[in-house]
Design a protein around this motif. Structure first.
Motif, mmCIF file in Angstrom:
data_model
loop_
_atom_site.group_PDB
_atom_site.id
_atom_site.type_symbol
_atom_site.label_atom_id
_atom_site.label_comp_id
_atom_site.label_asym_id
_atom_site.label_seq_id
_atom_site.Cartn_x
_atom_site.Cartn_y
_atom_site.Cartn_z
ATOM 1 N N GLN A 169 -16.059 35.062 171.311
ATOM 2 C CA GLN A 169 -15.354 34.239 170.322
ATOM 3 C C GLN A 169 -16.288 33.974 169.144
ATOM 4 N N ASN A 170 -16.286 34.885 168.193
ATOM 5 C CA ASN A 170 -17.235 34.828 167.085
ATOM 6 C C ASN A 170 -17.123 33.541 166.268
ATOM 7 N N ASP A 171 -15.895 33.105 166.019
ATOM 8 C CA ASP A 171 -15.719 31.878 165.218
ATOM 9 C C ASP A 171 -16.346 30.680 165.920
ATOM 10 N N PHE A 172 -16.134 30.599 167.237
ATOM 11 C CA PHE A 172 -16.713 29.482 167.984
ATOM 12 C C PHE A 172 -18.241 29.512 167.910
ATOM 13 N N VAL A 173 -18.832 30.671 168.137
ATOM 14 C CA VAL A 173 -20.297 30.787 168.118
ATOM 15 C C VAL A 173 -20.846 30.429 166.742
ATOM 16 N N ASP A 174 -20.219 30.954 165.681
ATOM 17 C CA ASP A 174 -20.682 30.660 164.318
ATOM 18 C C ASP A 174 -20.597 29.167 164.015
ATOM 19 N N ASN A 175 -19.476 28.554 164.377
ATOM 20 C CA ASN A 175 -19.299 27.121 164.117
ATOM 21 C C ASN A 175 -20.266 26.283 164.946
ATOM 22 N N PHE A 176 -20.498 26.707 166.183
ATOM 23 C CA PHE A 176 -21.417 25.979 167.056
ATOM 24 C C PHE A 176 -22.837 25.998 166.483
ATOM 25 N N ILE A 177 -23.292 27.177 166.082
ATOM 26 C CA ILE A 177 -24.647 27.313 165.520
ATOM 27 C C ILE A 177 -24.770 26.508 164.230
ATOM 28 N N GLN A 178 -23.755 26.569 163.368
ATOM 29 C CA GLN A 178 -23.808 25.852 162.102
ATOM 30 C C GLN A 178 -23.840 24.342 162.322
ATOM 31 N N GLU A 179 -23.021 23.858 163.244
ATOM 32 C CA GLU A 179 -23.019 22.422 163.537
ATOM 33 C C GLU A 179 -24.348 21.990 164.149
ATOM 34 N N SER A 180 -24.896 22.831 165.003
ATOM 35 C CA SER A 180 -26.196 22.537 165.607
ATOM 36 C C SER A 180 -27.280 22.437 164.533
ATOM 37 N N ARG A 181 -27.277 23.368 163.586
ATOM 38 C CA ARG A 181 -28.259 23.339 162.507
ATOM 39 C C ARG A 181 -28.131 22.067 161.678
ATOM 40 N N THR A 182 -26.901 21.680 161.379
ATOM 41 C CA THR A 182 -26.674 20.476 160.583
ATOM 42 C C THR A 182 -27.210 19.242 161.298
ATOM 43 N N ARG A 183 -26.933 19.138 162.589
ATOM 44 C CA ARG A 183 -27.397 17.979 163.347
ATOM 45 C C ARG A 183 -28.920 17.971 163.502
ATOM 46 N N LEU A 184 -29.501 19.139 163.709
ATOM 47 C CA LEU A 184 -30.964 19.225 163.825
ATOM 48 C C LEU A 184 -31.634 18.814 162.513
ATOM 49 N N ALA A 185 -31.072 19.257 161.396
ATOM 50 C CA ALA A 185 -31.635 18.902 160.087
ATOM 51 C C ALA A 185 -31.572 17.395 159.871
ATOM 52 N N HIS A 186 -30.428 16.798 160.224
ATOM 53 C CA HIS A 186 -30.269 15.352 160.073
ATOM 54 C C HIS A 186 -31.281 14.599 160.930
ATOM 55 N N ARG A 187 -31.404 15.007 162.178
ATOM 56 C CA ARG A 187 -32.326 14.338 163.095
ATOM 57 C C ARG A 187 -33.771 14.503 162.643
ATOM 58 N N HIS A 188 -34.137 15.704 162.248
ATOM 59 C CA HIS A 188 -35.495 15.978 161.776
ATOM 60 C C HIS A 188 -35.826 15.119 160.561
ATOM 61 N N ALA A 261 -34.738 16.634 169.700
ATOM 62 C CA ALA A 261 -33.361 17.091 169.922
ATOM 63 C C ALA A 261 -32.824 16.770 171.301
ATOM 64 N N ASN A 262 -33.631 16.173 172.150
ATOM 65 C CA ASN A 262 -33.196 15.952 173.539
ATOM 66 C C ASN A 262 -32.852 14.492 173.797
ATOM 67 N N MET A 263 -32.331 13.785 172.772
ATOM 68 C CA MET A 263 -31.962 12.373 172.926
ATOM 69 C C MET A 263 -30.884 12.019 171.917
ATOM 70 N N ASP A 264 -30.204 10.902 172.159
ATOM 71 C CA ASP A 264 -29.180 10.479 171.208
ATOM 72 C C ASP A 264 -29.811 9.638 170.103
ATOM 73 N N ASP A 265 -28.997 9.266 169.096
ATOM 74 C CA ASP A 265 -29.524 8.549 167.934
ATOM 75 C C ASP A 265 -30.126 7.202 168.313
ATOM 76 N N ALA A 266 -29.497 6.510 169.258
ATOM 77 C CA ALA A 266 -30.010 5.199 169.662
ATOM 78 C C ALA A 266 -31.404 5.317 170.276
ATOM 79 N N THR A 267 -31.597 6.341 171.093
ATOM 80 C CA THR A 267 -32.912 6.554 171.712
ATOM 81 C C THR A 267 -33.949 6.929 170.666
ATOM 82 N N VAL A 268 -33.524 7.710 169.678
ATOM 83 C CA VAL A 268 -34.437 8.073 168.591
ATOM 84 C C VAL A 268 -34.938 6.827 167.867
ATOM 85 N N MET A 269 -34.023 5.892 167.597
ATOM 86 C CA MET A 269 -34.417 4.674 166.893
ATOM 87 C C MET A 269 -35.371 3.834 167.734
ATOM 88 N N VAL A 270 -35.179 3.834 169.050
ATOM 89 C CA VAL A 270 -36.115 3.129 169.926
ATOM 90 C C VAL A 270 -37.504 3.754 169.817
#
Length: 332
Positions: A169-188, A261-270
């Motif tokens: 499912q190419n669309d799913f994989v592309d969207n998954f990777i793109q969303e992952s990149r966006t979240r990683l950038a935000h967290r970083h 990347a192995n925690m949620d936002d609340a844990t990051v703030m802690v």
């Protein structure tokens, strides 16, 4: 790589020393130095092993650096093993370049049978528990041996079916990777920005699940012993789990890998608040220490002035004082 390659096999690893002065980039000089060091130790070099994107730096190689690596291993007639397990985690800037793209762009750059790529779904697709690994090699002998060895760690039929269905499912994989990149950038960006507010720097990076944190100024001495002492403080007092640079063969004490990347936002703030609190407490202690030292110095200076004043009074009352000279008494 010590754990993955050395502990059971006895393979000797020679680090290619990279320095913070050039943002830990791999240079031909560093490669040559490592190769010569191995020769001096009577170690026969069989290959060069890299992670691209880099663990622990969170950076990835540009095309020119990759070409330098390929030319180097071709000249030395050694293998190049590229661990590209974080290929889908590049968050911004230039797109990730695989070593395979270099061979396509410049087919004559080296003997292709020397190039091997390893990959897994555990990072990009979040499947660490499925234990699905991939070897992509231009060497038929390596592929045949790997195929035979895989019988000792086969991926179950159910897992193969599920992964095949997902990857088709190419669309799913592309969207998954793109969303992952966006979240990683935000967290970083959130993590590094918060740390920068209290004066903690990090290597500029845009890939991986971690960043390279600079805590050199907190070491009592620029030694690896001091690094390990401070690491124990981070573990036992700050209550955070980070990895010291020495565990990655970093040659500069004071760098630490932070996985974000192995925690949620609340844990990051802690985690961020714990680091901030430690920095502020350290600053207050430094201010108090400086104030105490200044007070002691002032007290010493005051005592010295008092002693000098007393000495001056003794000089005035001394028979040898100018005030007691015969000429002055005659004038009076």
């Amino acid at each position: 790589f010590d754990r993955d390659l050395k502990w059971r096999t006895g393979v000797e690893l020679i680090p290619v020393v990279c320095e913070s002065s050039n943002n830990f980039k791999v240079t031909i000089e560093a490669l040559e130095d490592a190769y010569e060091k191995a020769k001096e130790s009577n170690i026969k070099v069989k290959g060069l092993l890299i992670t691209n994107p880099s663990n622990p730096l969170g950076t990835f190689f540009d095309k020119e650096t990759l070409k330098t690596l390929v030319r180097f291993i071709n000249e030395k007639n050694i293998h190049l093993i590229c661990d590209e397990i974080y290929a889908g985690t590049v968050t911004n800037g230039s797109e990730f370049v695989s070593i395979a793209e270099i061979l396509e762009e410049v087919p004559t750059i080296c003997d292709h049978s020397l190039i091997h790529i390893v990959y897994s779904l555990s990072k990009d697709m979040g499947f660490p528990g499925f234990r699905v690994g991939i070897i992509y090699s231009y060497n038929d002998t390596v592929v045949n041996i790997s195929r035979k060895m895989s019988s000792f760690g086969l991926v179950s039929t159910q897992t193969q079916h599920m992964i095949a269905s997902m990857l088709s499912q190419n669309d799913f994989v592309d969207n998954f990777i793109q969303e992952s990149r966006t979240r990683l950038a935000h967290r970083h960006d959130m993590f590094t920005r918060e740390l920068a507010e209290v004066g903690i720097g990090s290597l500029e990076s845009n890939a991986g699940l971690f960043f390279w944190m600079d805590l050199r100024r907190f070491l009592k001495e620029p030694t690896f012993e001091s690094e390990m002492t401070f690491w124990r403080i981070i573990i036992n007092e700050i209550k955070l789990n980070v990895s010291p640079g020495s565990s990655f063969h970093c040659n500069e004490p004071g760098w630490f890998r932070v996985c974000f990347a192995n925690m949620d936002d609340a844990t990051v703030m802690v985690a961020i608040e714990r680091i901030k609190s430690f920095v502020l407490e350290t600053r207050m202690l430094e201010i108090k220490t400086k104030a105490l030292a200044k007070a002691k110095k002032q007290c010493w200076q005051n005592n010295l002035t008092l002693k000098l004043s007393s000495r001056r009074l003794e000089d005035i009352m001394s028979p040898h004082s100018p005030l007691n000279s015969p000429m002055l008494r005659a004038q009076n």
